[in-house]
Design a protein around this motif. Structure first.
Motif, PDB file in Angstrom:
ATOM      1  N   LEU A 105       0.819  -1.202   0.000  1.00  0.00           N
ATOM      2  CA  LEU A 105       0.000   0.000   0.000  1.00  0.00           C
ATOM      3  C   LEU A 105       0.862   1.264   0.000  1.00  0.00           C
ATOM      4  O   LEU A 105       0.578   2.210  -0.730  1.00  0.00           O
ATOM      5  CB  LEU A 105      -0.935  -0.004   1.207  1.00  0.00           C
ATOM      6  N   SER A 106       1.931   1.287   0.796  1.00  0.00           N
ATOM      7  CA  SER A 106       2.818   2.456   0.823  1.00  0.00           C
ATOM      8  C   SER A 106       3.503   2.659  -0.522  1.00  0.00           C
ATOM      9  O   SER A 106       3.641   3.784  -0.995  1.00  0.00           O
ATOM     10  CB  SER A 106       3.879   2.290   1.908  1.00  0.00           C
ATOM     11  N   TYR A 107       3.926   1.565  -1.130  1.00  0.00           N
ATOM     12  CA  TYR A 107       4.575   1.670  -2.435  1.00  0.00           C
ATOM     13  C   TYR A 107       3.587   2.210  -3.469  1.00  0.00           C
ATOM     14  O   TYR A 107       3.920   3.093  -4.257  1.00  0.00           O
ATOM     15  CB  TYR A 107       5.107   0.301  -2.865  1.00  0.00           C
ATOM     16  N   SER A 108       2.364   1.704  -3.449  1.00  0.00           N
ATOM     17  CA  SER A 108       1.348   2.172  -4.393  1.00  0.00           C
ATOM     18  C   SER A 108       1.055   3.651  -4.174  1.00  0.00           C
ATOM     19  O   SER A 108       0.922   4.415  -5.132  1.00  0.00           O
ATOM     20  CB  SER A 108       0.065   1.363  -4.235  1.00  0.00           C
ATOM     21  N   PHE A 109       0.955   4.069  -2.917  1.00  0.00           N
ATOM     22  CA  PHE A 109       0.702   5.472  -2.602  1.00  0.00           C
ATOM     23  C   PHE A 109       1.859   6.343  -3.078  1.00  0.00           C
ATOM     24  O   PHE A 109       1.643   7.426  -3.633  1.00  0.00           O
ATOM     25  CB  PHE A 109       0.478   5.636  -1.095  1.00  0.00           C
ATOM     26  N   SER A 110       3.086   5.873  -2.882  1.00  0.00           N
ATOM     27  CA  SER A 110       4.252   6.636  -3.325  1.00  0.00           C
ATOM     28  C   SER A 110       4.276   6.800  -4.839  1.00  0.00           C
ATOM     29  O   SER A 110       4.560   7.869  -5.357  1.00  0.00           O
ATOM     30  CB  SER A 110       5.550   5.956  -2.873  1.00  0.00           C
ATOM     31  N   ILE A 111       3.990   5.730  -5.540  1.00  0.00           N
ATOM     32  CA  ILE A 111       3.959   5.796  -7.003  1.00  0.00           C
ATOM     33  C   ILE A 111       2.874   6.765  -7.460  1.00  0.00           C
ATOM     34  O   ILE A 111       3.093   7.579  -8.363  1.00  0.00           O
ATOM     35  CB  ILE A 111       3.712   4.391  -7.612  1.00  0.00           C
ATOM     36  N   PHE A 112       1.709   6.715  -6.815  1.00  0.00           N
ATOM     37  CA  PHE A 112       0.610   7.591  -7.193  1.00  0.00           C
ATOM     38  C   PHE A 112       0.944   9.055  -6.930  1.00  0.00           C
ATOM     39  O   PHE A 112       0.686   9.917  -7.765  1.00  0.00           O
ATOM     40  CB  PHE A 112      -0.657   7.195  -6.421  1.00  0.00           C
ATOM     41  N   CYS A 113       1.552   9.358  -5.773  1.00  0.00           N
ATOM     42  CA  CYS A 113       1.788  10.758  -5.385  1.00  0.00           C
ATOM     43  C   CYS A 113       3.030  11.363  -6.046  1.00  0.00           C
ATOM     44  O   CYS A 113       3.051  12.544  -6.358  1.00  0.00           O
ATOM     45  CB  CYS A 113       1.943  10.857  -3.879  1.00  0.00           C
ATOM     46  N   PHE A 114       4.080  10.556  -6.213  1.00  0.00           N
ATOM     47  CA  PHE A 114       5.362  11.121  -6.630  1.00  0.00           C
ATOM     48  C   PHE A 114       5.772  10.725  -8.030  1.00  0.00           C
ATOM     49  O   PHE A 114       6.942  10.784  -8.375  1.00  0.00           O
ATOM     50  CB  PHE A 114       6.450  10.729  -5.618  1.00  0.00           C
ATOM     51  N   ARG A 115       4.841  10.353  -8.852  1.00  0.00           N
ATOM     52  CA  ARG A 115       5.201  10.025 -10.239  1.00  0.00           C
ATOM     53  C   ARG A 115       5.470  11.320 -10.999  1.00  0.00           C
ATOM     54  O   ARG A 115       4.980  12.380 -10.682  1.00  0.00           O
ATOM     55  CB  ARG A 115       4.087   9.237 -10.893  1.00  0.00           C
ATOM     56  N   SER A 116       6.293  11.199 -12.042  1.00  0.00           N
ATOM     57  CA  SER A 116       6.616  12.414 -12.804  1.00  0.00           C
ATOM     58  C   SER A 116       5.940  12.446 -14.138  1.00  0.00           C
ATOM     59  O   SER A 116       5.355  11.606 -14.609  1.00  0.00           O
ATOM     60  CB  SER A 116       8.098  12.563 -13.018  1.00  0.00           C
TER      61      SER A 116
END
Length: 140
Positions: free
Chosen positions: A129-140
């Motif tokens: 879940l944290s990895y998915s959230f990180s990808i969603f929030c910090f994608r470029s």
């Protein structure tokens, strides 16, 4: 300490003092109370704290607090390194000496604290879940 080393250290200190003064001057000029972007940064600091206060599981507050503190420290170190290396910067600041205070102290850390609380409550995998959230929030 050799003379060359002492001279270079004094130059670094002098440059750092000049940079600090320049940052304070920039903050005084562009982070004023009549600027909407300054208030957006303030809201990014205050709103997540209010949300956390209203939604935190009080029986697990110590666990969640330690998790949030750990996340905040790692985020602050990484963010500080990125700023020093010139990878990113923050044009609007709450305080001139803490350039990303609203972002790391509140917004990101509290979001991850709430994710951790949710994974504890529903017995989900925190890492996925944290990895998915990180990808969603910090994608470029």
């Amino acid at each position: 300490m050799s003379e060359k080393q002492e001279e270079l250290l004094l130059k670094i200190r002098s440059t750092a003092e000049d940079l600090t003064q320049l940052q304070i001057d920039y903050w005084k000029e562009f982070s004023t109370f009549d600027d909407i972007k300054f208030w957006i940064v303030i809201l990014m600091l205050v709103i997540p704290v209010i949300v956390l206060f209203l939604t935190i599981d009080r029986s697990k507050m110590l666990l969640l607090g330690f998790y949030g503190l750990n996340y905040h420290v790692w985020f602050a170190y990484t963010n500080s390194a990125g700023i020093r290396m010139g990878l990113w910067e923050y044009p609007y600041e709450v305080l001139p000496i803490l350039p990303s205070f609203a972002l790391d102290a509140s917004f990101v850390s509290i979001a991850y604290m709430l994710i951790y609380q949710w994974t504890l409550k529903y017995r989900k995998n925190l890492f996925i879940l944290s990895y998915s959230f990180s990808i969603f929030c910090f994608r470029s």
